[in-house]
Scaffold this motif. Structure first.
Motif, PDB file in Angstrom:
ATOM      1  N   TYR A  27       0.805  -1.222   0.000  1.00 41.25           N
ATOM      2  CA  TYR A  27       0.000   0.000   0.000  1.00 41.25           C
ATOM      3  C   TYR A  27       0.841   1.277   0.000  1.00 41.25           C
ATOM      4  CZ  TYR A  27      -4.305  -2.610   0.293  1.00 41.25           C
ATOM      5  OH  TYR A  27      -5.356  -3.436   0.008  1.00 41.25           O
ATOM      6  N   MET A  32     -11.315  -2.051  -6.875  1.00 42.25           N
ATOM      7  CA  MET A  32     -12.162  -2.227  -5.695  1.00 42.25           C
ATOM      8  C   MET A  32     -13.601  -1.809  -5.988  1.00 42.25           C
ATOM      9  SD  MET A  32     -10.474  -3.702  -3.434  1.00 42.25           S
ATOM     10  CE  MET A  32      -9.472  -4.527  -4.611  1.00 42.25           C
ATOM     11  N   SER A  80     -16.690  -4.205  -5.485  1.00 54.88           N
ATOM     12  CA  SER A  80     -17.574  -3.959  -4.339  1.00 54.88           C
ATOM     13  C   SER A  80     -18.967  -3.486  -4.720  1.00 54.88           C
ATOM     14  CB  SER A  80     -16.948  -2.911  -3.417  1.00 54.88           C
ATOM     15  OG  SER A  80     -15.705  -3.360  -2.983  1.00 54.88           O
ATOM     16  N   GLY A 125     -10.885   1.055   5.519  1.00 50.05           N
ATOM     17  CA  GLY A 125     -10.371   0.619   4.221  1.00 50.05           C
ATOM     18  C   GLY A 125     -11.467   0.730   3.178  1.00 50.05           C
ATOM     19  N   SER A 132     -11.779   2.534   0.546  1.00 53.43           N
ATOM     20  CA  SER A 132     -11.332   2.792  -0.832  1.00 53.43           C
ATOM     21  C   SER A 132     -12.066   4.009  -1.416  1.00 53.43           C
ATOM     22  CB  SER A 132     -11.525   1.528  -1.672  1.00 53.43           C
ATOM     23  OG  SER A 132     -10.886   1.637  -2.912  1.00 53.43           O
ATOM     24  N   CYS A 138     -19.148   1.714  -1.045  1.00 54.43           N
ATOM     25  CA  CYS A 138     -20.067   1.020  -0.130  1.00 54.43           C
ATOM     26  C   CYS A 138     -20.796   2.024   0.751  1.00 54.43           C
ATOM     27  CB  CYS A 138     -19.301  -0.009   0.710  1.00 54.43           C
ATOM     28  SG  CYS A 138     -18.667  -1.366  -0.301  1.00 54.43           S
ATOM     29  N   PHE A 155     -12.443   5.601   6.303  1.00 47.66           N
ATOM     30  CA  PHE A 155     -11.128   5.592   6.958  1.00 47.66           C
ATOM     31  C   PHE A 155     -10.159   4.840   6.053  1.00 47.66           C
ATOM     32  CE2 PHE A 155      -7.939   3.789   9.814  1.00 47.66           C
ATOM     33  CZ  PHE A 155      -7.607   4.869  10.595  1.00 47.66           C
ATOM     34  N   ASP A 156      -9.395   5.605   5.300  1.00 44.90           N
ATOM     35  CA  ASP A 156      -8.451   4.964   4.366  1.00 44.90           C
ATOM     36  C   ASP A 156      -7.172   5.793   4.300  1.00 44.90           C
ATOM     37  OD1 ASP A 156      -7.320   3.605   1.939  1.00 44.90           O
ATOM     38  OD2 ASP A 156      -9.308   2.708   1.882  1.00 44.90           O
ATOM     39  N   LEU A 157      -6.255   5.377   3.484  1.00 42.53           N
ATOM     40  CA  LEU A 157      -4.962   6.065   3.390  1.00 42.53           C
ATOM     41  C   LEU A 157      -5.126   7.431   2.732  1.00 42.53           C
ATOM     42  CD1 LEU A 157      -2.868   2.974   2.242  1.00 42.53           C
ATOM     43  CD2 LEU A 157      -2.834   4.056   4.499  1.00 42.53           C
ATOM     44  N   VAL A 204      -5.421   7.587  -1.025  1.00 47.37           N
ATOM     45  CA  VAL A 204      -6.638   6.937  -1.531  1.00 47.37           C
ATOM     46  C   VAL A 204      -7.826   7.878  -1.316  1.00 47.37           C
ATOM     47  CG1 VAL A 204      -8.202   4.977  -1.196  1.00 47.37           C
ATOM     48  CG2 VAL A 204      -5.717   4.621  -1.123  1.00 47.37           C
ATOM     49  N   SER A 249      -6.146   7.817   7.114  1.00 42.69           N
ATOM     50  CA  SER A 249      -5.392   7.150   8.166  1.00 42.69           C
ATOM     51  C   SER A 249      -4.037   7.824   8.315  1.00 42.69           C
ATOM     52  CB  SER A 249      -5.190   5.687   7.783  1.00 42.69           C
ATOM     53  OG  SER A 249      -4.151   5.149   8.530  1.00 42.69           O
ATOM     54  N   ARG A 297       1.451   2.108  10.213  1.00 38.90           N
ATOM     55  CA  ARG A 297       1.372   0.660  10.240  1.00 38.90           C
ATOM     56  C   ARG A 297       0.374   0.204   9.186  1.00 38.90           C
ATOM     57  NH1 ARG A 297      -1.415  -2.556  13.947  1.00 38.90           N
ATOM     58  NH2 ARG A 297      -0.718  -4.667  13.613  1.00 38.90           N
ATOM     59  N   PHE A 354      -2.005  -2.302   8.214  1.00 35.67           N
ATOM     60  CA  PHE A 354      -2.672  -3.505   8.705  1.00 35.67           C
ATOM     61  C   PHE A 354      -3.414  -4.191   7.571  1.00 35.67           C
ATOM     62  CE2 PHE A 354      -5.340   0.213   9.578  1.00 35.67           C
ATOM     63  CZ  PHE A 354      -6.503  -0.132   8.926  1.00 35.67           C
ATOM     64  N   VAL A 387      -6.385  -5.480   5.544  1.00 36.58           N
ATOM     65  CA  VAL A 387      -7.795  -5.102   5.540  1.00 36.58           C
ATOM     66  C   VAL A 387      -8.575  -6.108   4.710  1.00 36.58           C
ATOM     67  CG1 VAL A 387      -9.434  -3.287   5.019  1.00 36.58           C
ATOM     68  CG2 VAL A 387      -7.131  -2.692   5.692  1.00 36.58           C
TER      69      VAL A 387
HETATM   70  C1  LIG Z   1      -9.022  -4.626  -0.309  1.00 39.70           C
HETATM   71  S1  LIG Z   1      -9.219  -2.899  -0.281  1.00 39.70           S
HETATM   72  C2  LIG Z   1     -10.831  -2.709   0.374  1.00 39.70           C
HETATM   73  C3  LIG Z   1     -11.793  -2.096  -0.580  1.00 39.70           C
HETATM   74  C4  LIG Z   1     -13.084  -1.540  -0.022  1.00 39.70           C
HETATM   75  N1  LIG Z   1     -13.462  -2.035   1.282  1.00 39.70           N
HETATM   76  C5  LIG Z   1     -14.216  -1.764  -1.004  1.00 39.70           C
HETATM   77  O1  LIG Z   1     -15.189  -2.395  -0.658  1.00 39.70           O
HETATM   78  O2  LIG Z   1     -14.089  -1.339  -2.158  1.00 39.70           O
HETATM   79  C6  LIG Z   1      -8.243  -2.462   1.139  1.00 39.70           C
HETATM   80  C7  LIG Z   1      -8.284  -0.984   1.468  1.00 39.70           C
HETATM   81  O3  LIG Z   1      -7.565  -0.799   2.706  1.00 39.70           O
HETATM   82  C8  LIG Z   1      -6.846   0.413   2.621  1.00 39.70           C
HETATM   83  N2  LIG Z   1      -5.750   0.422   3.616  1.00 39.70           N
HETATM   84  C9  LIG Z   1      -4.604  -0.290   3.613  1.00 39.70           C
HETATM   85  N3  LIG Z   1      -3.841   0.026   4.665  1.00 39.70           N
HETATM   86  C10 LIG Z   1      -4.516   0.971   5.383  1.00 39.70           C
HETATM   87  C11 LIG Z   1      -4.246   1.709   6.597  1.00 39.70           C
HETATM   88  N4  LIG Z   1      -3.103   1.556   7.261  1.00 39.70           N
HETATM   89  N5  LIG Z   1      -5.169   2.599   7.032  1.00 39.70           N
HETATM   90  C12 LIG Z   1      -6.332   2.765   6.356  1.00 39.70           C
HETATM   91  N6  LIG Z   1      -6.645   2.109   5.202  1.00 39.70           N
HETATM   92  C13 LIG Z   1      -5.741   1.221   4.728  1.00 39.70           C
HETATM   93  C14 LIG Z   1      -6.377   0.428   1.181  1.00 39.70           C
HETATM   94  O4  LIG Z   1      -6.004   1.716   0.732  1.00 39.70           O
HETATM   95  C15 LIG Z   1      -7.600  -0.129   0.442  1.00 39.70           C
HETATM   96  O5  LIG Z   1      -8.464   0.898   0.022  1.00 39.70           O
END
Ligand SMILES: C[S@@+](CC[C@H](N)C(=O)[O-])C[C@H]1O[C@@H](n2cnc3c(N)ncnc32)[C@H](O)[C@@H]1O
Length: 254
Positions: A157, A174, A178, A203, A205, A209, A226-228, A231, A246, A250, A252, A254
């Motif tokens: 990421y 995504m 989704s 996460g 995106s 949703c 709550f995302d990066l 993003v 975020s 770290r 994590f 998702v």
């Molecule tokens: C598999 S995608 C999920 C997509 C979304 N839930 C959807 O339904 O379209 C994982 C998401 O987690 C976010 N992510 C990864 N690390 C993160 C962090 N440390 N804090 C917040 N979001 C994070 C990514 O940017 C990405 O958008």
């Protein structure tokens, strides 16, 4: 050791050959998506069986070079994917092979919003991800560095965040994934959002949703994606939503 001529041993040898060549399946899928074969067959909803030559002509008509190409190579890809249920093969009178889309193949057709599962296929076959796969065994020997980071110098990421084209492809992938799932959840009569006022999508995106849930459930008056930061910066805004990035270093799962 069992008799080497037994049916069981013969089947085992065939199975290991299939497994050893399994990479040909996703790479053929990736090739079909890159060539936009599903959209070429779908043709606005007709899904009429087409030969490899006819599909190639459609592909060529929308590219800068309107002729050339190898229908035989395309047919090999189509036959491979027909055996995995993406296309249906039709043998016509002359012995010619034609192909239409199965329900699986239709998931790759671009919809009215420009979405499909095609971007998910492309996202998973980017060079950076492919470079990580041969290093999976290293994760057993030394799990301190994940294969993606070993191959590309940093975790996925944070790497995407520095590559705008990967970031955008991830968002599109995504959304393509989704939106149909969330539509199915909401249309199913699921009542888990009843009484919810503040909803956090960890996460989330592009926020699809949240947008869909808030559109259907007016009781959800505050949605937090709550995302990066990179993003969230690319995600379209939604009335009533708070885009929250975020600050965690770290990454994590998702
Ligand atoms: C598999 S995608 C999920 C997509 C979304 N839930 C959807 O339904 O379209 C994982 C998401 O987690 C976010 N992510 C990864 N690390 C993160 C962090 N440390 N804090 C917040 N979001 C994070 C990514 O940017 C990405 O958008």
């Amino acid at each position: 050791m069992a008799d080497e001529t037994s049916d069981r041993r013969n089947q085992a040898r065939i199975k290991i050959l299939e497994l050893a060549n399994m990479i040909s399946v996703p790479m053929s899928l990736n090739a079909a998506v890159r060539l936009k074969v599903p959209d070429a067959i779908w043709a606005g909803g007709s899904n009429s069986p087409l030969s490899a030559s006819q599909i190639l002509a459609v592909i060529r008509s929308s590219s800068s070079s309107s002729s050339g190409g190898d229908p035989e190579n395309l047919q090999r890809i189509l036959r491979m994917l027909a055996s995995y249920g993406v296309f249906e093969e039709h043998l016509v009178g002359s012995g010619e092979r034609k192909y239409s889309l199965t329900d699986v193949g239709k998931t790759l057709v671009t919809d009215a919003n420009g979405l499909s599962y095609a971007d998910y296929v492309l996202q998973h076959h980017q060079d950076e991800l492919l470079k990580a796969w041969p290093l999976v065994h290293e994760a057993v020997l030394d799990p301190s560095v994940e294969p993606f980071a070993r191959a590309n110098g940093e975790p996925a990421y944070s790497y995407y965040g520095k590559k705008p084209e990967m970031n955008v492809l991830m968002l599109r992938a995504m959304s393509g994934l989704s939106v149909p799932f969330m539509r199915a959840v909401l249309d199913s009569g699921y009542d888990g959002f009843a009484g919810v006022e503040r909803l956090v999508d960890v996460g989330g995106s592009a926020g699809d949703c949240l947008r869909m849930i808030m559109g259907k459930h007016p009781n959800v008056t505050e949605g937090i994606n709550f995302d990066l930061p990179e993003v969230v910066a690319k995600a379209p805004s939604i009335p009533g939503e708070i885009l929250m990035s975020s600050r965690s270093d770290r990454h994590f799962p998702v």
